[in-house]
Design an enzyme around this catalytic site. Structure first.
Site, PDB file in Angstrom:
ATOM      1  CD  GLU A 175      37.286 -94.495 -67.451  1.00  9.36           C
ATOM      2  OE1 GLU A 175      36.583 -93.882 -67.137  1.00  9.36           O
ATOM      3  OE2 GLU A 175      38.000 -94.458 -66.270  1.00  9.36           O
ATOM      4  CE  LYS A 217      38.771 -91.596 -65.069  1.00 10.07           C
ATOM      5  NZ  LYS A 217      37.683 -90.997 -64.106  1.00 10.07           N
TER       6      LYS A 217
HETATM    7  P1  13P Z   1      38.753 -95.320 -60.161  1.00  9.07           P
HETATM    8  O1  13P Z   1      39.952 -93.690 -59.714  1.00  9.07           O
HETATM    9  O2  13P Z   1      38.098 -95.145 -58.637  1.00  9.07           O
HETATM   10  O3  13P Z   1      39.223 -95.948 -60.547  1.00  9.07           O
HETATM   11  O4  13P Z   1      37.676 -94.857 -60.795  1.00  9.07           O
HETATM   12  C1  13P Z   1      37.401 -93.779 -61.541  1.00  9.07           C
HETATM   13  C2  13P Z   1      36.421 -94.054 -62.879  1.00  9.07           C
HETATM   14  O5  13P Z   1      36.035 -92.737 -63.149  1.00  9.07           O
HETATM   15  C3  13P Z   1      36.339 -94.891 -63.566  1.00  9.07           C
HETATM   16  O6  13P Z   1      35.650 -94.933 -64.095  1.00  9.07           O
END
Ligand code: 13P
Length: 336
Positions: A175, A217
């Site tokens: 991510e 992500k």
């Molecule tokens: P949000 O969808 O609230 O941005 O959170 C997703 C997430 O896992 C952030 O690390």
């Protein structure tokens, strides 16, 4: 098909997405206190358990990201939380980074920590039932940021994390989140996000990470929250697809977006348009925290005992996002 690829596909196929409930205790405390609920471990579990036992888990949620506290907790029905989740058909997952800290020599930026002792922690999480993991890197946008230092060091950490996770038999969610905050336009977000993602894959490749056993992500391509730029949702979708098509290797099976502070409705609408216009082979789905939980949390905070109606609200959002993951959502269906 490799075992990791099978797990990845189980999480994101057939209109399913990921429920991100991996807020650290600090973040969860902020969320609960914003709705006047004391942040006790009991309350944190109670809200999360309400979501995990909702009926939409079966058809809409392919994976749940947990926090260290939650993966070790036991439900009211005396089941371990990973067991409760696995029974719905979803794969239990775990956040394994230990947070974003100030990046030395670029103090306005952050570097995500958590590599020390990670191999041992992964063994423990696997035993507890986790089969996928998450590590989040954050980047800010301005004229000079993200710096080369932040792009390089965070990509390196993400790659070392992903390699260790695959070694332990789990799927890493990678991510790299380019934040929405700022007055930059969508074009700047496109440019910086592309640079960040390309660097991540360069490092993943270098660390011999199996790309077909990985889920990306990312953020969507959006104008900064203070930019004042008006842009329609279709353009957001098209820029997001173009960015990913140019930066993500085709071996990656799927992309699960974060919501990043978008409203629930925008996060759903944008995902739907991304799927309508998707001209790639990537599965495009959701890995939402706030955009799946916000309304349910607001209701629950005033009606802590009302499990049924809290679940109704969560089920609706989960169903809407599942439709969006298939390009089948409409404004009409979303009317409540
Ligand atoms: P949000 O969808 O609230 O941005 O959170 C997703 C997430 O896992 C952030 O690390």
């Amino acid at each position: 098909m490799s075992e990791l690829n099978k797990i990845a596909l189980k999480i994101i196929s057939n209109g399913k997405g990921i429920l991100a409930t991996d807020e650290s205790t600090g973040t969860m405390t902020k969320r609960l206190e914003s709705v006047q609920v004391p942040s006790t471990s009991e309350n944190r579990l109670s809200f999360r358990e309400t979501l995990f036992s909702s009926s939409s888990m079966k058809n809409c949620i392919g994976g749940v990201i947990l926090y260290d506290e939650t993966i070790k907790q036991v439900s009211k029905s005396k089941k371990n939380i990973p067991e409760l989740i696995a029974e719905t058909g979803a794969v239990p997952g775990i956040k394994v980074d230990t947070g974003a800290k100030v990046l030395s020599n670029s103090i306005n930026e952050k570097i995500t920590e958590g590599l020390d002792g990670l191999r041992e922690r992964l063994k423990e999480y696997y035993k507890l039932g986790a089969r996928f993991t998450k590590w989040r890197a954050v980047y800010i946008i301005s004229e000079k940021y993200p710096s080369k230092l932040s792009i390089h060091s965070n990509a390196h950490a993400l790659a070392r994390y992903a390699a260790l996770v695959q070694e332990s038999g789990m799927v890493p969610i990678v991510e790299p989140e380019v934040l929405m905050d700022g007055n930059h336009n969508a074009e700047a977000c496109f440019k910086k996000t592309s640079e960040v993602i390309k660097k991540c894959f360069e490092e993943l490749f270098f660390h011999k990470v199996e790309l077909n056993g990985t889920i990306l992500k990312p953020n969507m391509i959006l104008p900064g929250t203070n930019s004042g730029q008006k842009i329609d949702n279709k353009e957001i979708a098209e820029m997001t697809i173009k960015c990913l098509k140019e930066s993500v290797p085709p071996e990656v099976p799927g992309i699960a977006f974060l919501s990043g502070g978008q409203s629930e409705r925008d996060a759903t609408k944008n995902l739907n348009l991304i799927n309508i216009h998707n001209n790639t082979n990537f599965i495009m789905t959701y890995s939402y925290g706030r955009a799946l939980q916000q309304s349910a949390l607001k209701f629950w905070s005033k009606n802590i005992k009302d499990v049924e109606n809290t679940q109704k609200i969560f089920n609706h959002r989960a169903n809407m996002n599942s439709l969006a993951a298939q390009g089948k959502w409409t404004e009409e269906i979303d009317k409540v």
